[in-house]
Design an enzyme around this catalytic site. Structure first.
Site, PDB file in Angstrom:
ATOM      1  CG  HIS A  60      50.911  45.462  58.242  1.00 10.81           C
ATOM      2  ND1 HIS A  60      50.802  44.882  56.994  1.00 10.81           N
ATOM      3  CD2 HIS A  60      50.561  46.771  58.075  1.00 10.81           C
ATOM      4  CE1 HIS A  60      50.429  45.799  56.118  1.00 10.81           C
ATOM      5  NE2 HIS A  60      50.257  46.948  56.752  1.00 10.81           N
ATOM      6  CD  GLU A  61      49.684  49.347  60.745  1.00 11.92           C
ATOM      7  OE1 GLU A  61      50.327  50.347  60.343  1.00 11.92           O
ATOM      8  OE2 GLU A  61      48.741  48.858  60.106  1.00 11.92           O
TER       9      GLU A  61
ATOM     10  CG  HIS B 237      53.531  50.926  57.377  1.00  7.44           C
ATOM     11  ND1 HIS B 237      53.783  51.063  56.030  1.00  7.44           N
ATOM     12  CD2 HIS B 237      52.307  50.326  57.465  1.00  7.44           C
ATOM     13  CE1 HIS B 237      52.776  50.560  55.343  1.00  7.44           C
ATOM     14  NE2 HIS B 237      51.870  50.103  56.183  1.00  7.44           N
TER      15      HIS B 237
ATOM     16  CG  HIS C 211      59.614  52.347  54.494  1.00  6.31           C
ATOM     17  ND1 HIS C 211      58.623  52.257  53.547  1.00  6.31           N
ATOM     18  CD2 HIS C 211      60.715  52.788  53.828  1.00  6.31           C
ATOM     19  CE1 HIS C 211      59.111  52.614  52.367  1.00  6.31           C
ATOM     20  NE2 HIS C 211      60.382  52.942  52.509  1.00  6.31           N
TER      21      HIS C 211
END
Length: 834
Positions: free
Chosen positions: A617-618, A621, A624
């Site tokens: 998940h992290e 980020h 991105h």
């Protein structure tokens, strides 16, 4: 291919460094990297500070070094090398398979052969196998030059600790390399931040630069340069504020945290004043009013100009001087209240130990005659412990309650002052939802669809509680997390302890690297840090490198638990990417902060399935941030609408739960055996057990957030609203004298936007099913994902990015259907396990 642990493989060692192949440039000394290297005598247990080699830039020096290195290679025989300090030297060798992947370390050199004793494929700095005898690498290596397209083009570069390069067998050329004592550097390489007082220096420098840029902006005629100057102004302040925002919560030194907190406050105050600077705003208005110039700007520049104007408008630039001053004062007060409230959400509560039964006291930390309760103990099997923790930790606190009420009133006052009906209307400008009415419609439709499923989940939990605790079978809020977990474990035989050995941190990092390489052409490499660059010795720095574009940015991995470090997983932007005035690109820098347990002696760090999913998940980020390579840092990476910012990270969770992805890296750290497919299937299906109730809880949080930031004055107290909303939306009873909202830390960063997690998950679900479910490694789809969703950062309307990826404009009903369909069980797995 991963080889069996414990096997010995003889690989022809091609590193007799004199045999340089045609087309390879000779070794060149890297400043600050090469120096004196002590020779190692055969059979000695460490390094002998006797003979020394010096690498020279002249060809004769190169040849001499290679001759002596050849002799050193032949002198090794089962020599054990120990970790050395920065002023000492380390010798180590690497071997590569035919595909160019590093096979192992902790090698014994015998003549021209290498015996591999530990085996693993590409690792970043996190070994999948147990810690090796030598934890760092100092060598020269011939490898493809970064950013070069032509196959076979090679250049010499340093193989840093934990950094393994792709090379062909027989093309590895090595020589001993030492590292001189490195100069003192500041945090993240910022020279001023070698001590806490440096924040004041960095802040002063940024403020001086901002004053010059304000003057420049006001005197520059309308044109694209106006937008560039505004972005420079934003960047000069954000370079300090963003860095300080991380340091104030994560640095182990209180003096650093305190200095960073002060810098955040001061920079924040300056930003609010700039947002009400009439002359500065007029320079931007002139640009926006000039239709000829605006029509000549590219879409990204136009959007950034409009976003800067939006910042002025929501700060009250259109008001008279007195009201503008009031707006600044309100913003500053809101910043202070947010910091105070956030601190208060984590402060433990204490209770006289004699109030609790003696047999459960050991579950809490004793402090004299008091017990300290710092959390909900949601996983504790003892119902009484969970009940006590819930009632004590969530007990109302008058000071925290006053902070929350003042924060909500101040936000509403600011919103109405600048022309909005509510704070929610102000906060949702520019998001996918656009307004509170759409959010309310989304949450109501979702709650309606979840109602029957949630009721069934609560009935299953009640039956399980009755079975385990027949004397007290009423389902309470502290029961939901625990009994849903019990049901998952019982139905699918899910024991995290069975999965952890397959999810070593090194294996998971390999999996991420492999996925990014196949999907986006990106590789992760460990970088050596300078002294003073990191805040804890277990922090690792990764370089993100594209196969054709070269270096994209840096990720600092702060993964492990330590005292005073927040127990939360999050992503921090430390420096945004942007195109600088000289044509170079300012590389983005981010931090990923996790709370992983430290590895036990003789074993790597092992992750639970939940930890592995959080890591993915992290890292979503982080990608991105790396790939949102916008011209302006104001919209770089995750600087976008909140309800879009979570899409890339949640999408990574879908990859983390797909067997085809997991099968590429999940290996038992001792045996090397892959994680069986049925275990992955059961794990994925187990997450759907009571998932409707879990999602309904998120709906409750989002609805509560909307009410708090809706029409004021509130009809009731925040606690009364909590009670009413919990029983109406969630379904489990309110517990008297508790005030869960005082622990709701997301009210600070996600005020009026908590729904974003659900809406982002809906988008991520649609993207996964339509674009990646058939083939999670589809490079063409990965490039489309980068082009349509990641590359723009916040430089494009969020819904336009979603439309570009899905080739359609999703409705509220589409969002709801996507979320609900994720709750349906896979028929084959469900029947087999039933």
């Amino acid at each position: 291919m991963l080889m069996e642990m414990g096997q010995h493989h003889e690989i022809q060692w091609k590193c007799s460094v004199g045999s340089i192949r045609p087309g390879f440039p000779s070794h060149r000394r890297v400043p600050g990297e090469c120096g004196h290297v002590p020779a190692v005598r055969k059979g000695h247990g460490g390094l002998i500070q006797e003979e020394q080699l010096r690498f020279s830039n002249d060809s004769e020096g190169d040849r001499r070094a290679r001759r002596q290195r050849k002799g050193l290679c032949q002198s090794f025989s089962e020599t054990k090398l120990f970790p050395q300090t920065q002023t000492s030297w380390i010798l180590e060798a690497e071997a590569f398979d035919s595909d160019g992947l590093a096979l192992g370390s902790a090698l014994s050199l015998s003549g021209a052969h290498v015996s591999i004793k530990r085996c693993y494929p590409f690792l970043c700095p996190f070994p999948a196998s147990p810690p090796l005898a030598v934890p760092s690498v100092r060598c020269w290596c011939r490898a493809p030059a970064l950013g070069q397209r032509r196959r076979g083009s090679h250049a010499a570069h340093t193989l840093l600790p934990g950094r393994y390069s792709r090379v062909s067998r027989g093309r590895l050329l090595m020589c001993v390399q030492g590292i001189n004592r490195l100069p003192e550097r500041g945090l993240f390489g910022v020279p001023e931040l070698s001590c806490p007082e440096g924040f004041q220096e960095a802040q002063n420098k940024a403020l001086q630069e901002s004053e010059e840029l304000v003057q420049k902006a006001c005197s520059t005629p309308p044109g694209p340069e106006t937008v560039m100057i505004f972005d420079q102004l934003s960047d000069s302040l954000c370079r300090v504020a963003d860095l300080a925002d991380f340091v104030k919560v994560a640095h182990p030194d209180f003096a650093f945290r305190e200095a960073a907190e002060e810098a955040c406050r001061n920079i924040g105050t300056v930003v609010e004043k700039l947002n009400t600077d009439v002359e500065l705003c007029q320079s931007l208005r002139r640009l926006l009013a000039d239709e000829t110039v605006m029509s000549s700007l590219d879409p990204e520049t136009r959007r950034v100009a409009e976003l800067f104007m939006f910042d002025f408008e929501i700060s009250g630039i259109h008001l008279d001087e007195e009201k503008r001053k009031k707006a600044v004062d309100l913003n500053v007060r809101i910043l202070d209240l947010c910091n105070e409230f956030l601190i208060g959400t984590h402060i433990p509560n204490k209770i006289d130990k004699h109030v609790l039964p003696e047999h459960i006291r050991y579950n809490f930390t004793a402090e004299g005659n008091y017990l300290r309760v710092a959390g909900l103990h949601a996983d504790c099997p003892d119902d009484l412990v969970r009940e006590a923790a819930y009632k004590i930790f969530l007990h109302s606190n008058s000071q925290q309650l006053a902070r929350l009420e003042e924060l909500l009133v101040s936000r509403n006052s600011l919103a109405q002052l600048v022309g909005y009906d509510t704070f929610a209307h102000r906060a949702l400008q520019g998001t996918m939802a656009k307004n509170p009415e759409t959010v309310r419609q989304f949450l109501e439709k979702l709650s309606e669809q979840l109602s029957k499923r949630t009721q069934k989940d609560f009935e299953m939990m009640t039956k399980m509680k009755t079975k385990l605790n027949p004397h007290n079978s009423m389902l309470m809020p502290w029961d939901h997390p625990y009994y849903s977990g019990v049901l998952r474990a019982e139905r699918y035989n899910i024991d995290p302890g069975l999965y952890c050995p397959f999810f070593s941190l090194g294996a998971c990092m390999e999996g991420l690297n492999s996925l990014f390489s196949q999907l986006l052409g990106i590789s992760l490499y460990a970088e050596q840090t300078k002294r003073g660059e990191i805040w804890s010795e277990d922090v690792r720095k990764l370089a993100v490198v594209h196969e054709t574009e070269g270096l994209l940015g840096y990720i600092y991995c702060d993964f492990f638990q330590r005292p005073d470090k927040p127990h939360q997983d999050c992503h921090f932007t430390v420096r945004g990417g942007r195109l600088k005035e000289n044509g170079e690109y300012q590389l983005p820098v981010v931090v990923l902060m996790l709370s992983l347990p430290n590895s036990a002696r003789g074993a790597p760090t092992l992750l639970s399935p939940g930890m592995m999913e959080n890591l993915f998940h992290e890292m979503g980020h982080a990608m991105h941030s790396m790939l949102g390579r916008t011209r302006y840092q104001h919209v770089t990476g995750t600087r976008c609408a909140t309800d879009f910012a979570e899409v890339p990270s949640i999408l990574m969770e879908y990859f983390a739960n797909d067997y085809r992805v997991v099968n590429q890296f999940a290996r038992h750290y001792k045996t090397g055996q892959p994680l069986p497919k049925n275990m992955v299937s059961r794990l994925c299906e187990s997450k759907k057990v009571c998932a409707a109730a879990d999602m309904q809880l998120q709906v409750f949080y989002a609805v509560l957030d909307q009410i708090y930031h809706g029409k004021h004055p509130l009809k009731k107290s925040t606690t009364e609203i909590l009670k009413e909303t919990q029983e109406k939306v969630y379904g489990l009873p309110y517990v008297p004298n508790t005030a869960w909202q005082l622990r709701f830390s997301h009210l600070v960063g996600y005020g009026a936007k908590y729904y974003s997690y659900l809406m982002s998950r809906a988008v991520a679900s649609m993207v996964w099913k339509q674009c990646f479910a058939q083939n999670p490694f589809d490079r063409a789809m990965g490039e489309r994902y980068r082009r349509e969703m990641l590359a723009h950062g916040g430089g494009k309307e969020p819904m336009l990015m979603v439309q570009g990826m899905l080739q359609k404009s999703p409705s509220v009903e589409d969002f709801v259907d996507a979320l609900v369909s994720d709750l349906d069980h896979d028929f084959e797995t469900f029947i087999m396990d039933s």
